[in-house]
Design an enzyme around this catalytic site. Structure first.
Site, PDB file in Angstrom:
ATOM      1  N   THR A  46       0.848  -1.199   0.000  1.00  0.00           N
ATOM      2  CA  THR A  46       0.000   0.000   0.000  1.00  0.00           C
ATOM      3  C   THR A  46       0.877   1.239   0.000  1.00  0.00           C
ATOM      4  O   THR A  46       1.768   1.385   0.833  1.00  0.00           O
ATOM      5  CB  THR A  46      -0.934   0.045   1.219  1.00  0.00           C
ATOM      6  OG1 THR A  46      -0.150   0.005   2.413  1.00  0.00           O
ATOM      7  CG2 THR A  46      -1.930  -1.077   1.194  1.00  0.00           C
ATOM      8  N   ASN A  48       1.416   4.745   1.003  1.00  0.00           N
ATOM      9  CA  ASN A  48       0.840   5.607   2.044  1.00  0.00           C
ATOM     10  C   ASN A  48       0.971   7.075   1.681  1.00  0.00           C
ATOM     11  O   ASN A  48       1.973   7.499   1.103  1.00  0.00           O
ATOM     12  CB  ASN A  48       1.546   5.338   3.376  1.00  0.00           C
ATOM     13  CG  ASN A  48       1.204   3.966   3.939  1.00  0.00           C
ATOM     14  OD1 ASN A  48       1.497   2.937   3.321  1.00  0.00           O
ATOM     15  ND2 ASN A  48       0.577   3.938   5.102  1.00  0.00           N
ATOM     16  N   GLU A 154      -3.918   4.693   2.946  1.00  0.00           N
ATOM     17  CA  GLU A 154      -3.028   3.843   2.148  1.00  0.00           C
ATOM     18  C   GLU A 154      -3.765   3.295   0.939  1.00  0.00           C
ATOM     19  O   GLU A 154      -4.923   2.910   1.023  1.00  0.00           O
ATOM     20  CB  GLU A 154      -2.428   2.724   2.995  1.00  0.00           C
ATOM     21  CG  GLU A 154      -3.391   2.042   3.938  1.00  0.00           C
ATOM     22  CD  GLU A 154      -2.744   0.911   4.759  1.00  0.00           C
ATOM     23  OE1 GLU A 154      -1.843   0.234   4.256  1.00  0.00           O
ATOM     24  OE2 GLU A 154      -3.182   0.707   5.905  1.00  0.00           O
TER      25      GLU A 154
HETATM   26  P1  ADP Z   1       5.116   0.710   3.624  1.00  0.00           P
HETATM   27  O1  ADP Z   1       4.894   0.194   5.016  1.00  0.00           O
HETATM   28  O2  ADP Z   1       6.343   1.560   3.492  1.00  0.00           O
HETATM   29  O3  ADP Z   1       3.899   1.409   3.063  1.00  0.00           O
HETATM   30  P2  ADP Z   1       4.420  -1.548   1.914  1.00  0.00           P
HETATM   31  O4  ADP Z   1       4.831  -2.975   2.181  1.00  0.00           O
HETATM   32  O5  ADP Z   1       2.977  -1.170   2.134  1.00  0.00           O
HETATM   33  O6  ADP Z   1       5.387  -0.606   2.740  1.00  0.00           O
HETATM   34  O7  ADP Z   1       4.841  -1.230   0.426  1.00  0.00           O
HETATM   35  C1  ADP Z   1       4.437  -0.004  -0.140  1.00  0.00           C
HETATM   36  C2  ADP Z   1       5.318   0.425  -1.302  1.00  0.00           C
HETATM   37  O8  ADP Z   1       5.353  -0.600  -2.316  1.00  0.00           O
HETATM   38  C3  ADP Z   1       4.723   1.637  -1.987  1.00  0.00           C
HETATM   39  O9  ADP Z   1       5.150   2.851  -1.354  1.00  0.00           O
HETATM   40  C4  ADP Z   1       5.257   1.517  -3.402  1.00  0.00           C
HETATM   41  O10 ADP Z   1       6.514   2.168  -3.513  1.00  0.00           O
HETATM   42  C5  ADP Z   1       5.449   0.015  -3.607  1.00  0.00           C
HETATM   43  N1  ADP Z   1       4.442  -0.658  -4.423  1.00  0.00           N
HETATM   44  C6  ADP Z   1       4.718  -1.601  -5.383  1.00  0.00           C
HETATM   45  N2  ADP Z   1       3.598  -2.038  -5.978  1.00  0.00           N
HETATM   46  C7  ADP Z   1       2.561  -1.384  -5.395  1.00  0.00           C
HETATM   47  C8  ADP Z   1       1.134  -1.412  -5.609  1.00  0.00           C
HETATM   48  N3  ADP Z   1       0.563  -2.211  -6.523  1.00  0.00           N
HETATM   49  N4  ADP Z   1       0.361  -0.582  -4.832  1.00  0.00           N
HETATM   50  C9  ADP Z   1       0.924   0.214  -3.912  1.00  0.00           C
HETATM   51  N5  ADP Z   1       2.260   0.288  -3.680  1.00  0.00           N
HETATM   52  C10 ADP Z   1       3.089  -0.491  -4.407  1.00  0.00           C
HETATM   53  N1  RBF Z   2      -7.108  -2.990   8.062  1.00  0.00           N
HETATM   54  C1  RBF Z   2      -7.997  -3.338   9.035  1.00  0.00           C
HETATM   55  O1  RBF Z   2      -7.635  -3.400  10.201  1.00  0.00           O
HETATM   56  N2  RBF Z   2      -9.311  -3.616   8.741  1.00  0.00           N
HETATM   57  C2  RBF Z   2      -9.781  -3.581   7.471  1.00  0.00           C
HETATM   58  O2  RBF Z   2     -10.968  -3.842   7.259  1.00  0.00           O
HETATM   59  C3  RBF Z   2      -8.877  -3.220   6.400  1.00  0.00           C
HETATM   60  N3  RBF Z   2      -9.273  -3.188   5.124  1.00  0.00           N
HETATM   61  C4  RBF Z   2      -8.397  -2.843   4.144  1.00  0.00           C
HETATM   62  C5  RBF Z   2      -8.827  -2.801   2.815  1.00  0.00           C
HETATM   63  C6  RBF Z   2      -7.956  -2.438   1.798  1.00  0.00           C
HETATM   64  C7  RBF Z   2      -8.460  -2.392   0.386  1.00  0.00           C
HETATM   65  C8  RBF Z   2      -6.597  -2.125   2.110  1.00  0.00           C
HETATM   66  C9  RBF Z   2      -5.650  -1.749   1.020  1.00  0.00           C
HETATM   67  C10 RBF Z   2      -6.165  -2.164   3.433  1.00  0.00           C
HETATM   68  C11 RBF Z   2      -7.040  -2.522   4.461  1.00  0.00           C
HETATM   69  N4  RBF Z   2      -6.635  -2.560   5.778  1.00  0.00           N
HETATM   70  C12 RBF Z   2      -7.513  -2.918   6.768  1.00  0.00           C
HETATM   71  C13 RBF Z   2      -5.280  -2.134   6.150  1.00  0.00           C
HETATM   72  C14 RBF Z   2      -4.363  -3.321   6.296  1.00  0.00           C
HETATM   73  O3  RBF Z   2      -4.464  -3.790   7.613  1.00  0.00           O
HETATM   74  C15 RBF Z   2      -2.935  -2.835   6.015  1.00  0.00           C
HETATM   75  O4  RBF Z   2      -2.797  -2.472   4.658  1.00  0.00           O
HETATM   76  C16 RBF Z   2      -1.941  -3.862   6.404  1.00  0.00           C
HETATM   77  O5  RBF Z   2      -0.670  -3.308   6.339  1.00  0.00           O
HETATM   78  C17 RBF Z   2      -2.007  -5.130   5.548  1.00  0.00           C
HETATM   79  O6  RBF Z   2      -1.120  -6.049   6.094  1.00  0.00           O
HETATM   80 MG    MG Z   3       1.905   0.729   3.024  1.00  0.00          MG
END
Ligand code: ADP
Ligand code: RBF
Ligand code: MG
Length: 233
Positions: A46, A48, A154
């Site tokens: 995700t 952020n 995110e």
């Molecule tokens: P963080 O805790 O830093 O957000 P994540 O494990 O959520 O780490 O990874 C997020 C990062 O992965 C994004 O900031 C982006 O650079 C990269 N990324 C690669 N593919 C995707 C995708 N499909 N959607 C969102 N982020 C992506």
């Molecule tokens: N976190 C929650 O605690 N409850 C949720 O219902 C929830 N829904 C999510 C739905 C989407 C589409 C996304 C992208 C994230 C959601 N998350 C939710 C956040 C999730 O816990 C977070 O992205 C974690 O880092 C995944 O491991």
């Molecule tokens: Mg993230």
């Protein structure tokens, strides 16, 4: 594709004609590091966005899971950029003499310029980026499963990326609300719900009233009717 759907959730949100008031919402920011929980390892990275006091939009929007369009200003150096040109490999490549000369010159300039010109190059690279549009699902709130104490925003972009895009500008056109945030008894149930959210977004956004015009027309599709001009401006 058939996904498990124990709660009998609908796959399509909203009428075929397009987003309903108060949608769509617009949001903008640069991608920052998140909680580092390894969402990427779960297959759901995700991107952020900063949630600070000046960002009044985040304070005024209800927590929950939303869907819509994301636009990323990918720099030319990003492998998914439409402007990307593969770097030269270590294998010897045949080059026209003029092209070779230019490359030697560029390399020499880089060596002479040091840090300053490297920064300059990064700046130019960011400015020369091009907005590219993807469907997305996003979560706004406190992630009850993780009991966060700070609110976060995110975005999971529905696309495959060959490299991260931290620091890149992201614009969102949020077209609808999917569901409230939930707590879960296990990680698997959370992941299953997120996978379903992705399918909801894909199918809901594929309708012509919800597809942004700026994506152009693919074979066998009608042109999208939604105004996404802000995403690429
Ligand atoms: P963080 O805790 O830093 O957000 P994540 O494990 O959520 O780490 O990874 C997020 C990062 O992965 C994004 O900031 C982006 O650079 C990269 N990324 C690669 N593919 C995707 C995708 N499909 N959607 C969102 N982020 C992506
Ligand atoms: N976190 C929650 O605690 N409850 C949720 O219902 C929830 N829904 C999510 C739905 C989407 C589409 C996304 C992208 C994230 C959601 N998350 C939710 C956040 C999730 O816990 C977070 O992205 C974690 O880092 C995944 O491991
Ligand atoms: Mg993230």
């Amino acid at each position: 594709m058939s996904l498990p759907n124990p709660d009998n959730r609908p796959l399509l949100i909203g009428p075929p004609t397009g987003p309903e008031a108060p949608f769509p919402f617009r949001m903008e920011g640069e991608v920052i590091s998140g909680f580092g929980r390894g969402s990427k390892e779960l297959g759901i990275p995700t991107a952020n966005l900063p949630v600070d006091d000046e960002n009044t939009w985040i304070k005024n929007i209800d927590s929950g899971i939303y869907f819509g369009w994301a636009s990323l200003k990918l720099p030319a150096s990003h492998p998914n950029s439409v402007l990307y040109q593969k770097p030269p490999t270590s294998e010897p490549v045949m080059m026209e003499p003029v092209q070779q000369q230019q490359q030697n010159q560029q390399q020499q300039q880089k060596q002479e310029g040091g840090v300053e010109s490297a920064q300059q190059e990064k700046l130019v690279d960011q400015q020369s980026g091009q907005w590219q549009i993807y469907p997305m699902v996003m979560s706004i709130g406190y992630n009850p499963f993780y009991k966060n104490t700070v609110r976060s925003a995110e975005v999971h972009v529905l696309g495959e990326f060959a490299a991260d895009f931290y620091g890149v500008g992201m614009r969102l056109l949020i077209t609808g609300f999917i569901r409230n945030e939930k707590d879960y008894s296990g990680l698997e149930a959370l992941i299953a719900d997120i996978h379903f959210d992705c399918e909801v977004a894909r199918q809901s956004l594929a309708r012509k009233g919800w597809r942004v015009r700026e994506l152009g027309v693919k074979e066998g599709e009608e042109e999208g009717e939604l105004d996404g001009s802000w995403l690429v401006r």
